[in-house]
Design a protein around this motif. Structure first.
Motif, PDB file in Angstrom:
ATOM      1  N   ILE A  31       0.840  -1.201   0.000  1.00 44.15           N
ATOM      2  CA  ILE A  31       0.000   0.000   0.000  1.00 44.15           C
ATOM      3  C   ILE A  31       0.869   1.244   0.000  1.00 44.15           C
ATOM      4  N   ARG A  32       1.938   1.230   0.778  1.00 40.81           N
ATOM      5  CA  ARG A  32       2.843   2.378   0.820  1.00 40.81           C
ATOM      6  C   ARG A  32       3.494   2.622  -0.538  1.00 40.81           C
ATOM      7  N   ALA A  33       3.844   1.559  -1.260  1.00 38.54           N
ATOM      8  CA  ALA A  33       4.445   1.699  -2.589  1.00 38.54           C
ATOM      9  C   ALA A  33       3.464   2.352  -3.557  1.00 38.54           C
ATOM     10  N   VAL A  34       2.199   1.980  -3.479  1.00 36.06           N
ATOM     11  CA  VAL A  34       1.187   2.589  -4.351  1.00 36.06           C
ATOM     12  C   VAL A  34       1.040   4.071  -4.026  1.00 36.06           C
ATOM     13  N   ILE A  35       1.009   4.400  -2.753  1.00 39.97           N
ATOM     14  CA  ILE A  35       0.854   5.797  -2.349  1.00 39.97           C
ATOM     15  C   ILE A  35       2.071   6.626  -2.766  1.00 39.97           C
ATOM     16  N   GLU A  36       3.271   6.057  -2.651  1.00 41.07           N
ATOM     17  CA  GLU A  36       4.477   6.776  -3.088  1.00 41.07           C
ATOM     18  C   GLU A  36       4.495   6.956  -4.600  1.00 41.07           C
ATOM     19  N   THR A  37       3.948   5.999  -5.331  1.00 36.60           N
ATOM     20  CA  THR A  37       3.843   6.146  -6.786  1.00 36.60           C
ATOM     21  C   THR A  37       2.903   7.291  -7.138  1.00 36.60           C
ATOM     22  N   ILE A  38       1.808   7.420  -6.402  1.00 36.12           N
ATOM     23  CA  ILE A  38       0.898   8.549  -6.622  1.00 36.12           C
ATOM     24  C   ILE A  38       1.612   9.866  -6.331  1.00 36.12           C
ATOM     25  N   GLY A  39       2.430   9.907  -5.298  1.00 39.15           N
ATOM     26  CA  GLY A  39       3.207  11.114  -5.003  1.00 39.15           C
ATOM     27  C   GLY A  39       4.180  11.452  -6.119  1.00 39.15           C
ATOM     28  N   ALA A  40       4.848  10.438  -6.673  1.00 37.64           N
ATOM     29  CA  ALA A  40       5.767  10.674  -7.793  1.00 37.64           C
ATOM     30  C   ALA A  40       5.012  11.184  -9.016  1.00 37.64           C
ATOM     31  N   LEU A  41       3.830  10.631  -9.256  1.00 38.74           N
ATOM     32  CA  LEU A  41       3.024  11.094 -10.391  1.00 38.74           C
ATOM     33  C   LEU A  41       2.574  12.539 -10.210  1.00 38.74           C
ATOM     34  N   SER A  42       2.264  12.932  -8.984  1.00 42.37           N
ATOM     35  CA  SER A  42       1.856  14.318  -8.752  1.00 42.37           C
ATOM     36  C   SER A  42       3.002  15.280  -9.052  1.00 42.37           C
ATOM     37  N   CYS A  43       4.217  14.888  -8.701  1.00 46.29           N
ATOM     38  CA  CYS A  43       5.372  15.733  -9.028  1.00 46.29           C
ATOM     39  C   CYS A  43       5.621  15.762 -10.537  1.00 46.29           C
ATOM     40  N   MET A  44       5.452  14.611 -11.200  1.00 42.94           N
ATOM     41  CA  MET A  44       5.658  14.561 -12.652  1.00 42.94           C
ATOM     42  C   MET A  44       4.587  15.356 -13.398  1.00 42.94           C
ATOM     43  N   LEU A  45       3.375  15.429 -12.845  1.00 41.77           N
ATOM     44  CA  LEU A  45       2.341  16.253 -13.467  1.00 41.77           C
ATOM     45  C   LEU A  45       2.784  17.709 -13.533  1.00 41.77           C
ATOM     46  N   MET A  46       3.423  18.170 -12.478  1.00 42.65           N
ATOM     47  CA  MET A  46       3.906  19.549 -12.467  1.00 42.65           C
ATOM     48  C   MET A  46       5.002  19.743 -13.513  1.00 42.65           C
ATOM     49  N   VAL A  47       5.821  18.729 -13.719  1.00 35.90           N
ATOM     50  CA  VAL A  47       6.869  18.819 -14.742  1.00 35.90           C
ATOM     51  C   VAL A  47       6.242  18.892 -16.125  1.00 35.90           C
ATOM     52  N   VAL A  48       5.253  18.028 -16.387  1.00 32.07           N
ATOM     53  CA  VAL A  48       4.657  17.932 -17.717  1.00 32.07           C
ATOM     54  C   VAL A  48       3.693  19.078 -18.002  1.00 32.07           C
TER      55      VAL A  48
END
Length: 142
Positions: free
Chosen positions: A9-26
């Protein structure tokens, strides 16, 4: 709730956090980009709080093999993070040398937290992979 499910569950939540940062990049630094990233980041933060409070893992499994797997997973994630940073730096260096427009291309500042969150998720996934390969079928978790 077993320790391995907690890590998953923690890995999924950290992946969502990484995606939120990548959204700002894109998406960029527009108002829409900030709003979308803020919504995804709130989901990530809410998930982290949920994992910590609701699951309330006070005494996770502590055995020698699990500790060894956690250490190997952290080393693997650090290696992946360093390799990604070196590749990113090399790419931008070559890109700036090849382009002759006089415009300097820089790494987006949100790329660093995105890579860090991705490294956390990689560490958790690698740990689960090692635990799965090292298991002999019996469940000795809490």
């Amino acid at each position: 709730m077993t320790f391995n499910r907690y890590i998953a569950i923690r890995a999924v939540i950290e992946t969502i956090g990484a995606l939120s940062c990548m959204l700002m990049v894109v998406i960029g630094h527009s108002l829409i980009g900030v709003i979308v990233t803020a919504v995804v980041a709130l989901v990530w933060a809410g998930g982290e709080i949920w994992v910590v409070t609701v699951l309330n893992k006070r005494s996770p499994r502590r055995d020698e093999l699990s500790d060894q797997h956690q250490g190997v997973a952290i080393q693997f994630a650090l290696f992946v993070l360093i390799a990604a940073l070196v590749a990113l730096g090399f790419f931008y260096t070559i890109w700036n040398m090849v382009t002759t427009s006089g415009f300097l291309h820089i790494i987006n500042p949100m790329m660093l937290p995105a890579l860090a969150m991705c490294a956390l998720a990689v560490s958790d996934v690698r740990y689960l992979w090692l635990e799965h390969d090292g298991s002999n079928g019996d469940d000795d978790e809490d």
